[in-house]
Design an enzyme around this catalytic site. Structure first.
Site, PDB file in Angstrom:
ATOM      1  N   TYR A 187       0.889  -1.163  -0.461  1.00 51.23           N
ATOM      2  CA  TYR A 187       0.518  -0.326   0.364  1.00 51.23           C
ATOM      3  C   TYR A 187       0.701   1.596   0.131  1.00 51.23           C
ATOM      4  O   TYR A 187       2.440   1.099   0.294  1.00 51.23           O
ATOM      5  CB  TYR A 187      -0.922  -0.012   0.779  1.00 51.23           C
ATOM      6  CG  TYR A 187      -0.381   0.520   2.378  1.00 51.23           C
ATOM      7  CD1 TYR A 187       0.698  -0.637   3.354  1.00 51.23           C
ATOM      8  CD2 TYR A 187       0.094   1.734   2.420  1.00 51.23           C
ATOM      9  CE1 TYR A 187       0.902  -0.314   4.709  1.00 51.23           C
ATOM     10  CE2 TYR A 187       0.314   2.272   4.238  1.00 51.23           C
ATOM     11  CZ  TYR A 187       0.960   0.955   4.783  1.00 51.23           C
ATOM     12  OH  TYR A 187       1.204   1.240   5.557  1.00 51.23           O
ATOM     13  N   CYS A 188       0.704   2.555  -0.434  1.00 50.80           N
ATOM     14  CA  CYS A 188       0.940   3.689  -0.503  1.00 50.80           C
ATOM     15  C   CYS A 188      -0.245   5.002  -0.151  1.00 50.80           C
ATOM     16  O   CYS A 188      -0.830   5.058   0.562  1.00 50.80           O
ATOM     17  CB  CYS A 188       2.078   3.826  -1.610  1.00 50.80           C
ATOM     18  SG  CYS A 188       0.140   3.776  -3.177  1.00 50.80           S
ATOM     19  N   ARG A 189       0.223   5.922  -0.860  1.00 54.04           N
ATOM     20  CA  ARG A 189      -0.628   7.134  -0.306  1.00 54.04           C
ATOM     21  C   ARG A 189      -2.421   7.697  -1.082  1.00 54.04           C
ATOM     22  O   ARG A 189      -2.625   7.561   0.319  1.00 54.04           O
ATOM     23  CB  ARG A 189      -0.177   8.479  -0.996  1.00 54.04           C
ATOM     24  CG  ARG A 189       1.522   8.682  -0.570  1.00 54.04           C
ATOM     25  CD  ARG A 189       2.214   9.526  -1.878  1.00 54.04           C
ATOM     26  NE  ARG A 189       2.938   9.926  -0.383  1.00 54.04           N
ATOM     27  CZ  ARG A 189       4.394  10.963  -1.298  1.00 54.04           C
ATOM     28  NH1 ARG A 189       3.952  11.254  -2.934  1.00 54.04           N
ATOM     29  NH2 ARG A 189       5.728  10.558  -0.765  1.00 54.04           N
TER      30      ARG A 189
END
Lengths: 223, 223
Positions: free
Chosen positions: A177-179
DNA sequence: CGACTATTCAAAGACTTCTTTGAATAGTCC
DNA sequence: GGACTATTCAAAGAAGTCTTTGAATAGTCG
């Protein structure tokens, strides 16, 4: 009370807040700041602008109270004044996605083909974390992981993923996952992992959406 | 994918939606359109602008998909493309109220002293409507009442209230409402009613907030 | 206290936005 | 089909925004 001049002034006031978000570079700044506080030079780097221009845009955000600052040593850290600002940003993105006809094209150009990147929902991931049969990979830059991350996640910034892969156990599914929904870091991670024969999926949304859903988070000791 | 140019273009796209709201006159238009569809001349009148300029701003809202049109006879009716746009507007207002330091002053100048205008909460009013011991007065312009109103409310636009007062029963509390928290019509109604010796309060928020809270509404037969 | 440097400010030019005015358009409706 | 009119468009000037450049400021930290 109730006259034209003051009514116009009031609505000009509301419009000033919209103006604060009404610039692509400031929108990028907000999108980064939703992840947590950062100092000016980091922010300039994130949005690929000069420090002077970044400072100019940060002042514009501060003028309407969307961001606040704190000093730590010689650095000045900017952060969103409250979670509400992040929610406004999310609402803006959603309306854009739903109604602005060009957004599909723009998103497709930036994100590329996502059809082969399977997503996992937040609720399902939360269950699997409890079950312990998944590795959660936070591929955002270190300072964002430090400011807050999914409870139990492990930080491997996307640039380091290729070299750090050995340290990630095999035979267990990986969720990156990221932003948020318009961030490519998790996409790149999933593509890389799959090329190396790992089972990998992308979390739906990113860290801010996870947090907003009241799911478990943790952060490094605050000052 | 994932390069600077396309990322900037994507965020410019989000910013275009913010830009659509980033003007006082357009903000006023959205605030009116949240109440329901209206044609250009009515809208021009509402925001005290020329028809040409109103049309210009409506085109700007339409360009990012925030509003759509339908023709009825010789008139063109504009409406918000979806409830989401109204929610974005509400989020923007809330952030402005919470964080923009000048907003207090601007709101006070437009709204005047509200300390003597008691408010009734939505939940309480919903109960009292069921109990039947209250009269609900919609003091917005007729077309807005027609487009949708609180179930059981009665329409007396604010300009007609003084002359229509006889038709309103005595000895029962009156609750007036209008467009929302920054609308003065219900304030003026409550002040007038109290001067005439009636028990009157203002509903917290306005019709859009009531509707958003899933409370009972009704509207005149749609075409 | 003085060197250092992260950040802000100022000026200037290119570009965009807003309003006004007057004309053009495109539908309606008899 | 032709008069009518609601809405849109075009042009132009004033005002505001964005970026770059280079200098100023105001803190820190030895």
């Amino acid at each position: 009370m109730g006259d034209r001049v003051t009514k116009d002034a009031l609505f000009d006031g509301f419009a000033e807040v919209a103006k604060a978000m009404a610039n692509g570079r400031r929108a990028e700044l907000v999108d980064v700041l939703v992840q947590g506080e950062r100092h000016v030079e980091e922010l300039a780097d994130e949005i690929s602008q000069s420090v002077a221009n970044t400072s100019f845009h940060l002042r514009a955000l501060a003028a309407t109270g969307l961001v606040t600052t704190r000093r730590d040593g010689t650095r000045i850290y900017y952060r969103l004044t409250s979670d509400r600002v992040g929610e406004l940003w999310a609402a803006l993105r959603d309306v854009a996605a739903a109604h602005h006809s060009e957004l599909d094209t723009l998103a497709a150009a930036y994100l590329g083909d996502r059809s082969r990147l399977e997503e996992i929902g937040r609720a399902e991931l939360a269950d699997r974390i409890v079950a312990g049969d998944v590795i959660v990979l936070d591929v955002r830059p270190r300072p964002e992981f430090a400011a807050g991350h999914i409870a139990g996640a492990r930080s491997i910034p996307i640039e380091q993923l290729a070299e750090s892969l050995k340290a990630v156990p095999r035979d267990i599914e990986i969720v990156a996952y990221c932003r948020g929904p318009y961030c490519v870091m998790a996409d790149d991670a999933v593509r890389l992992l799959r090329r190396r024969g790992r089972a990998a999926r992308r979390l739906e949304g990113g860290y801010p959406e996870w947090r907003r859903a009241q799911l478990p988070v943790e952060s490094e000791a605050a000052p």
